[in-house]
Design a protein around this motif. Structure first.
Motif, mmCIF file in Angstrom:
data_model
loop_
_atom_site.group_PDB
_atom_site.id
_atom_site.type_symbol
_atom_site.label_atom_id
_atom_site.label_comp_id
_atom_site.label_asym_id
_atom_site.label_seq_id
_atom_site.Cartn_x
_atom_site.Cartn_y
_atom_site.Cartn_z
ATOM 1 N N GLN A 198 0.806 -1.195 0.000
ATOM 2 C CA GLN A 198 0.000 0.000 0.000
ATOM 3 C C GLN A 198 0.846 1.254 0.000
ATOM 4 O OE1 GLN A 198 -2.571 0.544 3.371
ATOM 5 N NE2 GLN A 198 -4.273 0.486 1.983
ATOM 6 N N LYS A 199 0.306 2.237 -0.639
ATOM 7 C CA LYS A 199 0.933 3.555 -0.655
ATOM 8 C C LYS A 199 0.936 4.082 0.779
ATOM 9 C CE LYS A 199 -1.355 6.877 -2.398
ATOM 10 N NZ LYS A 199 -1.982 8.050 -2.629
ATOM 11 N N PRO A 201 0.442 6.484 3.866
ATOM 12 C CA PRO A 201 -0.593 7.491 4.045
ATOM 13 C C PRO A 201 -0.066 8.897 3.778
ATOM 14 C CG PRO A 201 0.073 6.536 6.142
ATOM 15 C CD PRO A 201 0.697 5.716 5.065
ATOM 16 N N GLN A 202 -0.897 9.716 3.239
ATOM 17 C CA GLN A 202 -0.495 11.095 2.959
ATOM 18 C C GLN A 202 -0.430 11.876 4.258
ATOM 19 O OE1 GLN A 202 0.296 12.197 -0.230
ATOM 20 N NE2 GLN A 202 0.240 9.993 -0.493
ATOM 21 N N ALA A 203 0.686 12.516 4.412
ATOM 22 C CA ALA A 203 0.880 13.243 5.668
ATOM 23 C C ALA A 203 -0.091 14.409 5.801
ATOM 24 C CB ALA A 203 2.300 13.749 5.764
ATOM 25 N N ALA A 205 -3.058 14.761 5.135
ATOM 26 C CA ALA A 205 -4.436 14.469 5.508
ATOM 27 C C ALA A 205 -4.593 14.216 6.990
ATOM 28 C CB ALA A 205 -4.926 13.257 4.737
ATOM 29 N N SER A 206 -3.481 14.150 7.669
ATOM 30 C CA SER A 206 -3.544 13.698 9.057
ATOM 31 C C SER A 206 -4.238 14.681 9.983
ATOM 32 C CB SER A 206 -2.145 13.431 9.568
ATOM 33 O OG SER A 206 -1.428 14.634 9.492
ATOM 34 N N SER A 208 -6.961 16.169 9.521
ATOM 35 C CA SER A 208 -8.410 16.065 9.512
ATOM 36 C C SER A 208 -8.873 14.869 10.332
ATOM 37 C CB SER A 208 -8.894 15.950 8.074
ATOM 38 O OG SER A 208 -8.235 14.871 7.453
ATOM 39 N N SER A 209 -9.608 13.999 9.754
ATOM 40 C CA SER A 209 -10.091 12.761 10.358
ATOM 41 C C SER A 209 -10.918 12.998 11.616
ATOM 42 C CB SER A 209 -8.944 11.790 10.667
ATOM 43 O OG SER A 209 -8.291 12.169 11.847
ATOM 44 N N ASP B 36 -3.767 8.199 10.200
ATOM 45 C CA ASP B 36 -4.316 7.542 9.017
ATOM 46 C C ASP B 36 -4.912 8.579 8.085
ATOM 47 O OD1 ASP B 36 -3.800 4.934 9.123
ATOM 48 O OD2 ASP B 36 -5.829 4.285 9.601
ATOM 49 N N ASP B 37 -4.600 8.475 6.839
ATOM 50 C CA ASP B 37 -5.293 9.404 5.958
ATOM 51 C C ASP B 37 -6.622 8.776 5.589
ATOM 52 O OD1 ASP B 37 -4.567 8.730 2.610
ATOM 53 O OD2 ASP B 37 -4.003 7.461 4.289
ATOM 54 N N PRO B 38 -7.636 9.608 5.479
ATOM 55 C CA PRO B 38 -8.987 9.090 5.262
ATOM 56 C C PRO B 38 -9.073 8.225 4.007
ATOM 57 C CG PRO B 38 -8.944 11.501 5.229
ATOM 58 C CD PRO B 38 -7.573 11.053 5.521
ATOM 59 N N ALA B 40 -6.840 6.135 2.746
ATOM 60 C CA ALA B 40 -6.395 4.772 3.026
ATOM 61 C C ALA B 40 -7.457 4.051 3.830
ATOM 62 C CB ALA B 40 -5.092 4.795 3.796
#
Lengths: 211, 675
Positions: A198-199, A201-203, A205-206, A208-209, B36-38, B40
């Motif tokens: 898997q790629k 995770p994009q940093a 985006a962290s 948000s969530s 975790d990025d959403p 993924a």
């Protein structure tokens, strides 16, 4: 484990199938007959069992991941989590034991409603042990009626004599192949989720969530 | 099976839970929760709904749950789970739907109760009480730590000494850093919520079903049995034992930590259990030895060999006491005398005989002996390794005790490495008085070189030129331009020339010391127990080099449990952080300070353009980056603030408390300039 599982050949579709039913109806025997064409006395399954078989059905190469659950009540909580994501569920009963048939509507059909996450998932009713015709306690007619009522496929088979075992799985899979939504799920082009492939995770985006 | 306090189903579920925990821990090695990025996540969810990845995923030998890793099957065997159920359990843990099984398996642990009897209930109660007592004594021991005060005074002293180091007054920063702390801590509950959703609510389920004391006992018993299973070396029936490491694998400890989180059992209770398991294993070993004394040495020999527990120690002699040449003996003796008040009553109940019974039920009385053999040599192992002369490249390399809990059956080791020191005491002082239950060692290495380097830097700071620069507030601008890889002021380059030679020697030595550390760990001198490595400045570089060496020299996962590097002079881009990350089973934390300009100045020449771990975050999945700018005024402040930072990190919790910060160079620049 099954030798076919280690080589990981190419396949067009991967389907998850689940075997459920009362203890002693022959779920594991059915699976053993299907995956390795043998029959033996088996002790009750502990928890769950798992087998993989690659088959050619309908001109497609299919990988079937089959989960065999323990029928014993003490494992019921545990097996409930295995319904998730199954494209096909096989309900097995013993044609010589009436209680295993009545439990289908009392227990197993409810379990499916409760735990299955797949709206379109194909259900199949299988009456096992037809080799013991003399001890039969559930007629074929009853099985057909039940299957009609619950909207599932139906077959009677015997893991001991091989009668109809292949056909069980074949019919189920053909039906899954006819259902576009299930096919799409099982298509091998859907990327395999595996942390090693898997790629990362994009940093960005962290942050948000949030809920 | 009278030996186990759990029913067959519960043991099955216990094995499954450990498998799930191992797998989840491995996933979170590279994909920590909260960062975790959403995308993924949704990808994951979508595929778990479709079940596309459920096809025999357990075949990947990379998986911790894979057979070849020897992490799971010995535990299954110890728990007496039917052979036939093993592959399916491995598959369950490996499938992408694993998360959804956790809740079900947790529930069955407390639900399943058909075989319960009052006798069993009493045993459960006894064990829980023993664990409580032990954890209370642990808490008491750590809170009565006098060195805490000592440390505080040292802290103050250092502040005075190093005021020169900082362009600001440090006092007005205190309130500011407090604020930051609060702000950060506020994020925690949210993070946990996230985690609950993530795991299909196992935690909340555990608390719903687990509030009654009876369920609490059950959970403690469960953890205790899993722990025993992880610690015991159950001899294998097959001969594929080469990969099986003796002792307590770091990956097991990480998984147990995650399990404890799921089960809502405090970590200190698990630490208490670790000690109990260790002590009862030693007691069992003692009994074993006594009962075997009558037999001939030769038959004993063959028995041990067959058992597959040919620890390095075990080969040199027959019986445990004799083997380790007095090393194991004090470990056992001290362990017992120190713990006599709590353990005295305990060992008869569940201790020696209980452990032996479990072990023998699993087909190996010898299993428990192996435990003691692998931990026995521990304490003296590390401090006894003055390897200096042998390796030449490093002049000094020595482990020193910190704290007073050595040889008391601690099942986890901490190694602490200073890298910016003004006197020999600085190797020990920053780490004294910390509140954890590790068996702690400080590594003293290359003190001559390090002291001369640190002093040179300090001298330069006090020089007129530097003072001038500081007064003009130039340093901060300098640092931000460093990060932007812009041109350097000529005066600064000239001024730092003389530091460079000392610096490059120290860098070279730290690389060598790292290799040496790896060697020590590979030899198992830490007693085959999971290690937590914490170091700042060049000490962090030692750690990194150690990890690198371990990664290169083969399959060495399972040695290192956690790593914290602070102010590390390591390039961000050139190094292969992902490889180093894999070696660390649990959390890997990089603490950096954006205004650590000493590090910038000293390291500018070779690596600056590629980024520096001590100044900016490392963009590798799974590495937690902590911005400690508010605690760190200059490089030398690590000497006294390291403890405060470590406290904030809450290393004993499974999930990161500090939220992963995005790598955003612009934001950093603004921050630095804003300062």
């Amino acid at each position: 484990m099954d030798s076919a599982s280690s080589s990981q050949p190419e396949f067009d579709y991967l389907f998850k199938l689940l075997l459920i039913g009362d203890s002693g109806v022959g779920k594991s025997s059915l699976l053993l007959r299907f995956t390795s064409d043998s029959f033996e006395d088996l002790s009750p399954t502990i928890g769950v069992d798992f087998k993989v078989k690659i088959v050619n059905i309908g001109g497609k190469r299919l990988k079937l991941a089959i989960w065999d659950t323990a029928g014993q009540e003490r494992f019921r909580t545990l097996t409930s989590s295995y319904y998730r994501g199954a494209q096909g569920i096989i309900m097995v009963y013993d044609v010589t034991r009436r209680d295993t048939f009545t439990d289908l509507s009392d227990v197993w059909a409810k379990e499916i409603d409760l735990y299955s996450t797949n709206q379109d998932c194909i259900k199949m009713l299988v009456g096992n042990k037809v080799d013991k015709e003399s001890e039969r306690a559930v007629t074929k007619k009853e099985g057909i009626n039940f299957a009609r009522e619950y909207g599932c496929l139906f077959l009677e088979c015997s893991a001991k004599t091989r009668v109809n075992v292949e056909q069980c799985f074949e019919e189920l899979v053909l039906k899954i192949l006819e259902t576009p939504s299930l096919c799409a799920e099982g298509s091998s082009s859907v990327k395999k989720t595996n942390i090693f492939k898997q790629k990362p995770p994009q940093a960005d985006a962290s942050t948000s969530s949030c809920c | 099976m009278p030996a186990s306090m759990l029913s067959q189903t519960q043991r099955y579920a216990a094995g499954a839970l450990l498998a799930l925990a191992l797998r989840q821990a491995q996933i979170q090695q590279t994909r920590p929760l909260g960062s975790d990025d959403p995308d993924a996540d949704s990808r994951d969810r979508c595929s778990s709904a479709s079940g596309t990845s459920s096809g025999s995923e357990s075949d990947d030998p990379e998986l911790w749950t894979h057979e070849s890793r020897c992490l799971l099957r010995p535990v299954f065997r110890f728990l007496d789970i039917d052979h036939k159920a093993w592959p399916a359990l491995e598959e369950t843990a490996a499938s992408s739907e694993a998360k959804h099984h956790i809740g079900a398996y947790l529930r069955i642990i407390v639900e399943e109760d058909s075989e319960s009897s009052s006798e069993k209930h009493e045993l459960e109660l006894a064990l829980t009480k023993a664990v409580d007592a032990m954890s209370m004594s642990l808490e008491a021991a750590s809170s009565s730590n006098t060195s805490q005060e000592k440390h505080n005074s040292h802290d103050q002293e250092n502040h005075d000494k190093a005021d020169l180091d900082t362009p600001y007054e440090s006092s007005d920063r205190t309130s500011k850093s407090c604020e930051t702390l609060e702000r950060r801590n506020l994020k925690v509950p949210f993070n946990m919520e996230d985690l609950h959703n993530e795991l299909d609510n196992p935690c909340s389920e555990a608390s719903i079903i687990g509030d009654s004391p009876f369920y609490r006992q059950r959970r403690v018993v469960l953890l205790y049995e899993i722990l025993s299973a992880c610690v015991a070396d159950t001899p294998q029936e097959d001969i594929k034992t080469s990969k099986l490491r003796k002792g307590y694998d770091a990956r097991h400890r990480v998984a147990v930590r995650l399990l404890a989180t799921w089960l809502n059992v405090e970590w200190i209770k698990v630490e208490a259990m670790e000690i109990m398991v260790a002590c009862s294993a030693m007691a069992a070993a003692k009994e074993e030895k006594q009962s075997q004394e009558s037999e001939s040495t030769k038959s004993k020999w063959t028995k041990w060999k067959r058992g597959g527990m040919i620890g390095a120690a075990a080969l040199t002699g027959g019986a445990l006491m004799a083997i380790s040449g007095g090393l194991a003996a004090p470990a056992i003796a001290a362990g017992f005398s120190a713990l006599a008040p709590t353990l005295g009553t305990l060992v008869p109940v569940i201790g020696a005989s209980g452990f032996a019974a479990i072990a023998s039920a699993a087909g190996s009385v010898a299993g428990s002996v192996a435990v003691a053999a692998s931990f026995g040599a521990a304490g003296a192992g590390l401090t006894g390794s003055k390897m200096a002369r042998r390796t030449g490249g490093v002049e000094e390399f020595e482990f020193k005790h910190i704290g007073e809990n050595h040889n008391q059956g601690r099942l986890a080791v901490g190694i602490f490495i200073s890298g910016f020191v003004f006197e020999e005491e600085d190797f020990l002082r920053p780490w004294e008085g910390q509140q954890d239950n590790l068996e702690r060692y400080a590594l003293q290495w290359e003190s001559k070189n390090l002291i001369s380097l640190s002093t040179a830097i300090q001298d330069w700071l006090t020089s007129r030129l530097a003072m001038g620069l500081m007064k003009q507030g130039a340093m901060m601008t300098v640092l931000s331009s460093l990060i932007a890889a812009l041109a350097w002021p000529a005066t600064l380059i000239a001024a730092t020339d003389f530091i460079d030679s000392k610096w490059s020697i120290a860098i070279d030595r730290s690389d060598k010391a790292g290799k040496l550390l790896a060697e020590v760990l590979l030899k198992g001198l830490q007693g085959n127990r999971p290690v937590t490595l914490i170091g700042f400045s060049l000490g962090a570089r030692v750690i990194y080099k150690c990890l690198q060496t371990l990664a290169i020299s083969g399959d060495n996962e399972g040695l290192i449990e956690r790593v914290v590097i602070l102010g590390a002079p390591i390039s961000v881009k050139d190094e292969q952080w992902d490889i180093a990350r894999k070696i660390v089973s649990g959390r890997f934390i990089n603490v950096y300070s954006t205004n650590d300009w000493i590090l910038g100045v000293a390291f500018r020449a070779s690596l600056f353009s590629q980024g520096l771990a001590g100044i900016q975050p490392i963009d590798t999945p799974g590495i937690e980056n902590i911005d400690a700018t508010d605690y760190i005024d200059g490089h030398s402040s690590y000497l006294w603030s390291v403890q405060r930072i470590l406290e904030q990190l809450e290393l004993d919790t499974y999930y990161p408390v500090f939220i992963h910060r995005p790598v955003d160079p612009d934001e950093q620049k603004i921050k630095t300039q804003g300062d």
